[in-house]
Design a protein around this motif. Structure first.
Motif, PDB file in Angstrom:
ATOM      1  N   UNK A 299      22.614  40.648  24.052  1.00 43.55           N
ATOM      2  CA  UNK A 299      22.411  40.684  25.596  1.00 43.55           C
ATOM      3  C   UNK A 299      23.771  40.993  26.032  1.00 43.55           C
ATOM      4  N   UNK A 300      25.129  40.261  25.645  1.00 40.46           N
ATOM      5  CA  UNK A 300      26.284  40.574  26.347  1.00 40.46           C
ATOM      6  C   UNK A 300      26.633  41.816  26.211  1.00 40.46           C
ATOM      7  N   UNK A 301      26.355  42.409  24.899  1.00 40.42           N
ATOM      8  CA  UNK A 301      26.693  43.912  24.664  1.00 40.42           C
ATOM      9  C   UNK A 301      26.005  44.685  25.526  1.00 40.42           C
ATOM     10  N   UNK A 302      24.570  44.338  25.874  1.00 42.72           N
ATOM     11  CA  UNK A 302      23.906  45.529  26.878  1.00 42.72           C
ATOM     12  C   UNK A 302      24.623  45.160  28.196  1.00 42.72           C
ATOM     13  N   UNK A 303      24.875  43.973  28.524  1.00 42.46           N
ATOM     14  CA  UNK A 303      25.568  43.848  30.023  1.00 42.46           C
ATOM     15  C   UNK A 303      26.812  44.517  30.074  1.00 42.46           C
ATOM     16  N   UNK A 304      27.591  44.506  29.181  1.00 46.15           N
ATOM     17  CA  UNK A 304      29.115  45.225  29.103  1.00 46.15           C
ATOM     18  C   UNK A 304      28.730  46.905  28.972  1.00 46.15           C
ATOM     19  N   UNK A 305      27.783  47.221  28.390  1.00 45.32           N
ATOM     20  CA  UNK A 305      27.598  48.475  28.350  1.00 45.32           C
ATOM     21  C   UNK A 305      27.081  49.061  29.707  1.00 45.32           C
ATOM     22  N   UNK A 306      26.096  48.322  30.380  1.00 53.41           N
ATOM     23  CA  UNK A 306      25.407  48.569  31.496  1.00 53.41           C
ATOM     24  C   UNK A 306      26.711  48.486  32.673  1.00 53.41           C
ATOM     25  N   UNK A 307      27.589  47.551  32.861  1.00 57.71           N
ATOM     26  CA  UNK A 307      28.730  47.561  33.527  1.00 57.71           C
ATOM     27  C   UNK A 307      29.550  48.772  33.367  1.00 57.71           C
ATOM     28  N   UNK A 308      29.748  49.471  32.148  1.00 63.97           N
ATOM     29  CA  UNK A 308      30.640  50.358  31.913  1.00 63.97           C
ATOM     30  C   UNK A 308      29.871  51.601  32.894  1.00 63.97           C
ATOM     31  N   UNK A 309      28.596  51.648  32.476  1.00 65.26           N
ATOM     32  CA  UNK A 309      27.872  52.980  33.111  1.00 65.26           C
ATOM     33  C   UNK A 309      28.118  52.719  34.641  1.00 65.26           C
ATOM     34  N   UNK A 310      27.831  51.625  35.264  1.00 67.07           N
ATOM     35  CA  UNK A 310      28.127  51.492  36.699  1.00 67.07           C
ATOM     36  C   UNK A 310      29.584  51.805  37.060  1.00 67.07           C
ATOM     37  N   UNK A 311      30.512  51.389  36.413  1.00 64.74           N
ATOM     38  CA  UNK A 311      31.607  51.859  36.717  1.00 64.74           C
ATOM     39  C   UNK A 311      32.067  53.306  36.551  1.00 64.74           C
ATOM     40  N   UNK A 312      31.581  53.715  35.716  1.00 65.52           N
ATOM     41  CA  UNK A 312      31.648  55.164  35.699  1.00 65.52           C
ATOM     42  C   UNK A 312      31.231  55.878  36.550  1.00 65.52           C
ATOM     43  N   UNK A 313      30.143  55.687  37.361  1.00 67.09           N
ATOM     44  CA  UNK A 313      29.729  56.183  38.663  1.00 67.09           C
ATOM     45  C   UNK A 313      30.499  55.908  39.654  1.00 67.09           C
ATOM     46  N   UNK A 314      31.051  54.376  39.645  1.00 64.94           N
ATOM     47  CA  UNK A 314      31.810  54.152  40.831  1.00 64.94           C
ATOM     48  C   UNK A 314      33.090  53.419  40.372  1.00 64.94           C
ATOM     49  N   UNK A 315      34.085  54.353  40.059  1.00 65.73           N
ATOM     50  CA  UNK A 315      35.281  53.940  39.201  1.00 65.73           C
ATOM     51  C   UNK A 315      35.895  53.061  39.862  1.00 65.73           C
ATOM     52  N   UNK A 316      36.025  52.894  41.226  1.00 61.19           N
ATOM     53  CA  UNK A 316      36.872  51.856  42.030  1.00 61.19           C
ATOM     54  C   UNK A 316      36.336  50.357  41.831  1.00 61.19           C
ATOM     55  N   UNK A 317      34.846  50.296  41.275  1.00 63.18           N
ATOM     56  CA  UNK A 317      34.293  48.924  41.143  1.00 63.18           C
ATOM     57  C   UNK A 317      35.184  48.288  39.866  1.00 63.18           C
ATOM     58  N   UNK A 318      35.457  49.190  39.047  1.00 60.85           N
ATOM     59  CA  UNK A 318      36.180  48.540  37.900  1.00 60.85           C
ATOM     60  C   UNK A 318      37.357  47.672  38.183  1.00 60.85           C
ATOM     61  N   UNK A 319      38.044  48.055  39.523  1.00 53.87           N
ATOM     62  CA  UNK A 319      39.206  47.403  39.856  1.00 53.87           C
ATOM     63  C   UNK A 319      38.973  45.953  40.543  1.00 53.87           C
ATOM     64  N   UNK A 320      37.719  45.815  40.832  1.00 50.82           N
ATOM     65  CA  UNK A 320      37.182  44.607  41.701  1.00 50.82           C
ATOM     66  C   UNK A 320      37.680  43.229  40.739  1.00 50.82           C
ATOM     67  N   UNK A 321      38.317  42.341  41.074  1.00 48.99           N
ATOM     68  CA  UNK A 321      38.460  41.219  40.576  1.00 48.99           C
ATOM     69  C   UNK A 321      38.055  40.021  41.298  1.00 48.99           C
ATOM     70  N   UNK A 322      37.061  39.085  40.999  1.00 46.34           N
ATOM     71  CA  UNK A 322      36.398  37.992  41.882  1.00 46.34           C
ATOM     72  C   UNK A 322      37.423  36.844  41.781  1.00 46.34           C
ATOM     73  N   UNK A 323      38.089  36.479  42.927  1.00 46.25           N
ATOM     74  CA  UNK A 323      38.921  35.161  43.066  1.00 46.25           C
ATOM     75  C   UNK A 323      38.142  34.472  44.047  1.00 46.25           C
ATOM     76  N   UNK A 324      36.758  34.415  44.527  1.00 46.54           N
ATOM     77  CA  UNK A 324      36.434  33.756  45.489  1.00 46.54           C
ATOM     78  C   UNK A 324      36.637  34.666  46.809  1.00 46.54           C
ATOM     79  N   UNK A 325      36.355  34.022  47.900  1.00 49.97           N
ATOM     80  CA  UNK A 325      36.148  34.896  49.169  1.00 49.97           C
ATOM     81  C   UNK A 325      37.678  35.776  49.520  1.00 49.97           C
ATOM     82  N   UNK A 326      38.694  35.033  48.921  1.00 47.39           N
ATOM     83  CA  UNK A 326      39.886  35.723  49.422  1.00 47.39           C
ATOM     84  C   UNK A 326      39.971  37.318  48.801  1.00 47.39           C
ATOM     85  N   UNK A 327      39.633  37.061  47.591  1.00 45.08           N
ATOM     86  CA  UNK A 327      39.689  38.425  46.853  1.00 45.08           C
ATOM     87  C   UNK A 327      38.937  39.733  47.719  1.00 45.08           C
ATOM     88  N   UNK A 328      37.594  39.295  48.192  1.00 44.46           N
ATOM     89  CA  UNK A 328      37.086  40.229  48.531  1.00 44.46           C
ATOM     90  C   UNK A 328      37.731  40.728  50.038  1.00 44.46           C
TER      91      UNK A 328
END
Ligand code: SAM
Length: 345
Positions: A299-328
């Protein structure tokens, strides 16, 4: 002073025992180096045995301290043994074993977190990655404070086949706090399942071979100690880049007791969160209501590969890092002019 011989010794010439040497040198364990010594030959022999047969092979021992596991390793007749120790106070202890070792023992004073092992072993022991494991072994009763960052660093090296793993699928036998050992081997649905389980099991076959009671150490730590063996897999289950896997697994396990959709949301900036997390788990065919600890490696394998697909469609998303509200806020300030296109296929 009566020098007690190392009772379990088989091949080494008579040497004072590590216990006697500690007394002789009035050596105090250093708390900041997490020094808890294992001085019982029966247990150190058991650790060396757990590593398998390394006769004539190369062994690297990390954190040998006063050298009891070192002696157990030498008794099993490796071709060479390299020890990496940070605390120079142990040099005379190790030099004594070195003199008795018929030239087999090499001592490196240094920090294992920065030692490069790619020139450490003999070239003729090198094996192709998909052949059998080389006769090269890493063994260590590591300080707890070092063992978890070290294994993560080594998993990355395994994924890149660098450092010791430029010699092939080098096996490791390492000690951890018992709870950490249980986490490393925990299966999906298991109580201890966490990020470390998924990361370790993605790149290695892992076994918690036995537990040593804390009381067997000098001074005794408050916890018991688990001995874990790691054998790198020919192919990891999730084949994507280490950092990508690490990021997705870290975020997907962030809220252990909540539905995994809540964790998945942390992979995306706030205003896209719900929509993209739903899309991610839909693409991956993973139940949104499952808890992170219930997810299998597949299941993790499928999630990583789906995330990869989403990031290929929206490359900037791959730069997003969650550090709570401040990071947004910071993310949006840095990307003020950028538009995210959300596709719903
Ligand atoms: N192996 C010995 C034994 O079982 O008795 C000593 C174990 S003690 C838990 C950990 C040892 O690792 C200590 O000797 C300590 O000085 C050493 N050490 C701590 N941090 C280290 C590092 N970053 N690199 C190399 N050795 C380290």
């Amino acid at each position: 002073r009566k020098v007690v011989q190392d009772s379990s010794h088989l091949r080494l010439p008579p040497l004072p025992s590590p216990r006697d040497l500690i007394k002789l040198y009035k050596l105090q364990a250093k708390k900041q180096l997490s020094q808890n010594f294992l001085l019982e030959g029966r247990l150190t022999d058991k650790i060396a045995k757990a590593a398998g047969n390394f006769k004539n092979g190369d062994v690297c021992e990390v954190g040998p301290g006063p050298g009891s596991i070192t002696r157990s390793i030498l008794r099993r007749d490796p071709g060479r043994l390299l020890v990496v120790e940070k605390d120079p106070r142990f040099l005379p202890f190790l030099q004594m074993v070195q003199e008795a070792s018929q030239g087999k023992l090499n001592i490196v004073l240094g920090d294992i977190l920065s030692v490069d092992m790619c020139k450490m072993f003999r070239d003729d022991l090198r094996m192709q990655w998909d052949e059998r494991c080389p006769n090269i072994h890493i063994i260590g009763n590591l300080p707890f404070s070092v063992s978890t960052p070290l294994i993560i660093q080594w998993l990355k090296d395994i994924s890149l086949r660098k450092n010791a793993w430029s010699f092939g699928r080098v096996r490791m036998t390492l000690t951890f706090q018992k709870e950490v050992a249980e986490r490393i081997v925990a299966e999906a649905n298991g109580n201890q399942r966490c990020r470390l389980s998924v990361m370790c099991q993605n790149w290695c076959d892992v076994r918690h071979v036995f537990t040593i009671p804390g009381s067997a150490f000098v001074p005794p730590p408050d916890v018991d100690v688990g001995v874990v063996t790691f054998r790198p897999k020919i192919e990891p289950i999730i084949k994507e880049d280490f950092h990508l896997v690490e990021k997705v697994v870290r975020q997907m396990t962030i809220f252990r007791q909540k539905k995994c959709i809540r964790s998945a949301e942390t992979l995306f900036p706030t205003h896209l969160r719900e929509e993209m997390a739903t899309k991610l788990l839909h693409l991956a065919e993973v139940n949104q209501n499952a808890k992170p600890f219930q997810l299998t490696l597949d299941e993790f394998k499928r999630i990583v590969s789906a995330y990869n697909v989403i990031c290929q469609e929206n490359p900037k998303l791959s730069r997003y890092q969650f550090y709570g509200k401040k990071s947004d806020e910071e993310f949006w300030q840095a990307n003020e002019t950028d538009e995210f296109s959300v596709t719903n296929n």
